[in-house]
Motif scaffolding. Sequence first.
Motif, short mmCIF file in Angstrom:
data_model
loop_
_atom_site.label_atom_id
_atom_site.label_comp_id
_atom_site.label_asym_id
_atom_site.label_seq_id
_atom_site.Cartn_x
_atom_site.Cartn_y
_atom_site.Cartn_z
N ASN A 17 0.80 -1.23 0.00
CA ASN A 17 0.00 0.00 0.00
C ASN A 17 0.83 1.27 0.00
OD1 ASN A 17 -1.80 -2.21 1.39
ND2 ASN A 17 -3.22 -0.65 0.70
N LEU A 18 2.00 1.26 0.66
CA LEU A 18 2.81 2.46 0.73
C LEU A 18 3.94 2.45 -0.30
CD1 LEU A 18 3.15 3.27 4.54
CD2 LEU A 18 1.56 4.21 2.86
N LEU A 19 4.63 1.33 -0.43
CA LEU A 19 5.75 1.27 -1.37
C LEU A 19 5.33 0.86 -2.77
CD1 LEU A 19 8.60 -0.30 0.79
CD2 LEU A 19 7.89 2.08 0.56
N ARG A 20 4.07 0.47 -2.93
CA ARG A 20 3.51 0.14 -4.25
C ARG A 20 4.22 -1.03 -4.92
NH1 ARG A 20 -1.38 2.15 -3.77
NH2 ARG A 20 -1.35 4.33 -3.05
N ALA A 21 4.66 -1.99 -4.13
CA ALA A 21 5.26 -3.20 -4.70
C ALA A 21 4.16 -4.05 -5.34
CB ALA A 21 5.96 -4.00 -3.61
N PRO A 22 4.47 -4.80 -6.41
CA PRO A 22 3.47 -5.71 -7.00
C PRO A 22 2.97 -6.69 -5.94
CG PRO A 22 5.36 -5.50 -8.45
CD PRO A 22 5.74 -4.81 -7.16
N ARG A 23 1.70 -7.06 -6.05
CA ARG A 23 1.11 -7.95 -5.05
C ARG A 23 0.48 -9.16 -5.73
NH1 ARG A 23 -3.41 -4.60 -2.05
NH2 ARG A 23 -1.79 -2.99 -2.06
N PRO A 24 0.31 -10.28 -5.01
CA PRO A 24 -0.28 -11.48 -5.60
C PRO A 24 -1.69 -11.22 -6.12
CG PRO A 24 0.77 -11.98 -3.50
CD PRO A 24 0.75 -10.49 -3.62
N LEU A 25 -1.99 -11.83 -7.26
CA LEU A 25 -3.30 -11.68 -7.89
C LEU A 25 -4.02 -13.02 -8.01
CD1 LEU A 25 -5.37 -9.87 -9.27
CD2 LEU A 25 -4.12 -10.20 -11.42
N SER A 26 -3.31 -14.07 -8.44
CA SER A 26 -3.93 -15.39 -8.56
C SER A 26 -2.85 -16.44 -8.69
CB SER A 26 -4.87 -15.45 -9.77
OG SER A 26 -4.13 -15.41 -10.98
#
Length: 305
Positions: free
Chosen positions: A180-189
Amino acid sequence: MAPLVLRPLIFLIYAALAYAVFFLVPSGPDIAWLALWFALGLGFAGQLVFDWHRRLDFWAVVGRTCLAMLAITILFLLFAIETLVCVVMILPIAMFIAVIGIALTRLLLKRFERQSHLCAALLALPLLVPVFDWPAPAFEEVVSVSTVITIAAPASEVRAQAENVSDIAESERPWTFTHNLLRAPRPLSAQTEGGVRYARWTRAVRFEEHLLPGPDLAWRFAFPDPDALKALDPRISPLGPEVVMLEGRYNFEPLGPSQTRVTLTTSYQLSTPINAYLKPWGRLFLNDMHNAVLHVIKARAEARS
C-alpha cells in the motif's frame, strides 16, 4: 571555491555522472558492492563540495550532504529513474556510507592540509571501480521466511484454496506496508495445472512454481519469461545474482476436524556485502506477501466451511 548557491548543483552533476557509470559500464563487481562505492563517493563529494577548507562542523557537512542526496532521490522518483522500493531500501545505508566518506575525507584534508587539492583524486575512485574488474567479496547464504496462521476450516479445504487462488478482489486484500505504501506488486492469482502452479501478480508480473514431491504443497520457483518481471526493480530481481528465489512451501497441520495451522515459507539465496542489512527488508517484503495470500485463503476457506 564555487559560490554557495552553485555547490548543490556541482554535487548533483557529480552524483549524476557517478550514477551513469554505476549503470552504463557493463564490467565490474556486483551491483551491491558497486552501490557501496557510489555512496562512499557521495561522501567524498559532500565534504569537498560543501566544505573544502574544513570550516564547517562535521555534522553540518553530513546534514548538507544528506539533504542533497534526498533531493537527488526525489528527482529520480519524479523522472521514474528509480522505484520507490529501491529508494526506501537503499537510501538509509547510502547515507550511512556517505557519512564514512565524509569522515575519511576530513582526515585526509587535515593530513594534506597544504596540498588539499590532492584529495580531489578521491572523486575518481567510484568512477574507476567499475572500469577495473575488481573482485567483490561474496557472502552467500540461504534465507527462509515463514508466516504462520490458524484457519477455522479442514486441512483439505485450506489446501484446495491454496492450490488454486482465483483472482483476488481489491476488497479481499489486507493493508500491508510494502504493497500500500511502497507500491510493490502484489499477488493476484495462482492456478495449478500439470504439476505447475502459474502465479500472477499485479503490474503484469508472471512466474511459475514447479511442484515438488512430498506431503506439503511445495515448489521450486521458475522464471521462464524475464519480460514478465519488468515491473520488479532490476536491482532486486529474483533471477539474481544478488537475490535468487529458491523454493516455497505450504505446510498444513490439522488441529482438529475444522481447524488448520498453515505455515507458508519462502526460501531465497542472498549474495551481497550487506546481507545483514538486507535480510530484515526481505523478511518485511515476504511476510507482507505471505499475509496478502494467507488472508485471502483464510477468508475463502472459512466461508466454505
